[in-house]
Design an enzyme around this catalytic site. Structure first.
Site, short mmCIF file in Angstrom:
data_model
loop_
_atom_site.label_atom_id
_atom_site.label_comp_id
_atom_site.label_asym_id
_atom_site.label_seq_id
_atom_site.Cartn_x
_atom_site.Cartn_y
_atom_site.Cartn_z
N LYS A 60 0.85 -1.20 0.00
CA LYS A 60 0.00 0.00 0.00
C LYS A 60 0.88 1.24 0.00
O LYS A 60 1.91 1.28 0.70
CB LYS A 60 -0.91 -0.02 1.24
CG LYS A 60 -1.97 1.08 1.25
CD LYS A 60 -2.88 0.95 2.47
CE LYS A 60 -3.97 1.99 2.48
NZ LYS A 60 -4.85 1.87 3.67
N SER A 66 -9.74 1.83 2.69
CA SER A 66 -8.84 2.53 1.81
C SER A 66 -7.81 1.65 1.11
O SER A 66 -7.22 2.09 0.13
CB SER A 66 -8.12 3.63 2.59
OG SER A 66 -7.32 3.08 3.60
N SER A 98 -10.05 -0.41 6.88
CA SER A 98 -9.41 -0.24 5.57
C SER A 98 -8.66 -1.46 5.03
O SER A 98 -8.25 -1.44 3.87
CB SER A 98 -8.46 0.95 5.61
OG SER A 98 -9.19 2.15 5.52
#
Lengths: 95, 489
Positions: B79, B154, B178
């Site tokens: 990420k 996210s 997330s």
């Protein structure tokens, strides 16, 4: 709970943000809706409830005050938008 | 079948036997990315050169023999809010669009020690704020199950990349759901470890008392190995817990006889889609058939969690994001009038709409005259939410419910209504507020879209969470389903 354009301007100033007129109107409406929803919390009596800022039972993690190497200046400056002689350059702070 | 579908043990056996090289794995990953990326758009930065160099180095080691890391040769996606030395890290923000970190996050050093191969950096909502990936300044990632739908967020890029089999595993971060919510939407496994279990050093901070890094994988077994590799105390993170890391492979028994499951009525009530509820109830039947028992329980303060969370997380964010001032890194506005103007213009040009909204909300909640009414009140409610869990865990080993109230929604469907978007996190947010570990595992499809089941455990008891998840996975086939939109039924 309603949030005025003046409230939005005040908060934006504290947050160091500059908003367009359109953004101000939108945030006034959206923040008002979110804060209205947050009023829900007032249904709860929390008079004698301690606040939780952190779930872990840790506090003040200390280490010995011994000097350790830091990053070389050239490396730290790699992402600097503007620099001079190994220092970050910004507009004059004092007139 | 791609080599990336092989189980870890078999893959390592083939590597040892010389039938397979790390470069084969990396090439399989890169070609799968080329094939699927036009649809999925999971990556912000692809590091083909770096990945090939790492593969060559590992292949050399393979020939020479010697110790092999736990994740040896596995292509990984990271990420883009986890800093990678020398590899651009943007947080999906215009503000950091050219930021190249000069150090590694602790998890990256740990992955290096475990010898996985970093393929690139994955898309996300800007600064991890959002649940759909629509808040990425780089454009949205698409759900491999239906490209018109969001992958969740996210960590949407991380979940989509694993679902599309672009990488063997990915790292995400979870502040209010997330990791788990996108894993649910994309039909993969996502684990949020206990707060403090994994070092946050080098994770660009959103809400420091809630953020936690964890694995997104195609099955529970892989999650076990990735967690093993990244968990542990780190002196560089003062909130990292000095608690011994157990051998998580002990969770891979398939045995849940006698496991006591609590099922909160609040997680199956109003607002939960009927098909999601049915899938979770069917999963509970599977647990029964495996010798576990379940009972309805109550987490009475659940309905207050979203409000408390958005005040707390946004307050912490408004403070954390004060560092983005245009002085030391990131964008700097042209021709500022003075220093304050430099801060204001750089921030206003660099941040997107959702980030500004959260900074505004947090600044308001912390501002003079409102602190007690909002921030302090939310902290007190956080205590009540944590106590709810403590009470249930006196009698139960795990808590099970849905990960999200619905399956993945359409791109554009909710973006103009922040409050509705926030309510998607109703089942995941309380877990962050209480700092507990939780996993999302696939538990079926509803109208062709994946449904996720959430298993929540006691603090630092990832082993029981993983044991329950693994036993369920072994007894079902849901995790083997593949998204048709990217050519794998």
């Amino acid at each position: 709970m309603s949030i005025s354009i003046q409230d939005v301007e005040h908060v934006a100033k504290l947050a160091r943000l500059e908003l367009t007129e359109e953004e101000k109107a939108k945030y006034a409406e959206q923040l008002g809706a979110i804060l209205n929803y947050a009023q829900k919390l007032n249904e709860l009596d929390t008079e004698n409830v301690p606040p939780t800022s952190h779930v872990l039972p840790v506090a003040n993690v200390m280490r010995d005050d011994e000097p350790r190497p830091s990053w070389p200046i050239e490396k730290v400056m790699l992402n600097a938008p503007d620099e001079e002689d190994g220092q970050f350059r910004v507009p004059a702070v004092l007139e | 079948m791609s080599v990336l579908d092989l189980r870890l043990q078999e893959l390592h056996d083939r590597l040892s036997g010389g039938e397979l090289a790390v470069s084969d794995l990396v090439e399989a990953s890169l070609s799968r990315i080329k094939e699927t990326e036009p649809v999925v758009q999971a990556f912000i930065t692809l590091d083909e050169e770096g990945a090939r160099a790492q593969a060559a180095e590992l292949d050399k080691q393979l020939k020479e023999g010697g110790e092999r890391g736990l994740l040896f040769g596995l292509p990984a996606g990271i990420k883009d809010n986890i800093v990678t030395d020398g590899l651009k890290t943007t947080c999906a923000s215009r503000f950091l669009s050219n930021y190249i970190p000069i150090y590694n996050a602790t998890v990256m050093d740990k992955l290096r020690a475990a010898q996985s191969v970093t393929i690139g950096k994955l898309n996300m909502d800007e600064f991890a704020m959002g649940g759909s990936n629509e808040n990425s300044a780089m454009g949205p990632t698409r759900n491999p199950w239906d490209p018109e739908r969001v992958p969740g967020g996210s960590s949407g890029g991380s979940a989509a990349a694993v679902a599309a089999r672009q990488v063997y595993f990915a790292l995400g971060s979870d502040t209010g759901g997330s990791i788990r919510q996108p894993a649910a939407y994309c039909g993969v496994v996502g684990l949020k470890p206990t707060y403090g279990r994994v070092s946050r050093f080098g994770l660009v901070a959103f809400a420091s008392s809630l953020d936690q890094i964890g694995p997104i994988t195609k099955n529970v077994e892989d999650a076990v190995y990735v967690l093993q590799a990244i968990a542990g105390h780190d002196p560089m993170d003062s909130t990292s817990a000095d608690v011994e890391v157990p051998d998580y492979t002990a969770a891979l028994t398939g045995d849940v006889r006698g496991l006591r499951i609590g099922v909160p009525k609040e997680y199956l009530g109003e607002g939960i889609a009927p098909q999601v509820k049915d899938a979770v109830l069917a999963a509970l039947k599977v647990f029964e058939s495996l010798g576990a028992t379940w009972e309805e329980v109550s987490l009475p303060h659940t309905e207050y969690a979203v409000a408390a969370y958005y005040l707390l997380a946004s307050s912490e964010a408004s403070s954390n994001l004060a560092r983005f001032d245009g002085v030391r890194y990131g964008v700097r506005a042209e021709n500022p009038d003075n220093l304050i103007d430099l801060y204001v213009k750089s921030r206003s040009q660099g941040f997107g709409a959702e980030v500004k909204r959260r900074i505004m909300l947090g600044t308001y909640a912390l501002s003079s005259g409102y602190y007690d009414a909002y921030y302090l009140k939310a902290q007190k409610v956080r205590t009540l939410i944590k106590q709810d869990f403590d009470q249930v865990f006196e009698k139960f080993d795990v808590i099970i419910g849905p990960t999200a109230p619905t399956t993945a929604f359409k791109i554009g469907e909710q973006i103009h209504d922040p409050l509705t978007m926030y309510l998607n996190d109703i089942c995941t947010i309380p877990v962050n507020l209480a700092g507990l570990p939780a996993i999302s595992v696939p538990c079926g499809l509803a109208d062709g879209l994946p449904v996720g089941m959430q298993i929540i455990g006691k603090a630092f008891d990832e082993t029981t969470v993983l044991r329950a998840a693994y036993a369920y996975e072994q007894a079902t086939e849901h995790h083997k389903l593949r998204p048709a939109a990217v050519g794998g039924a």
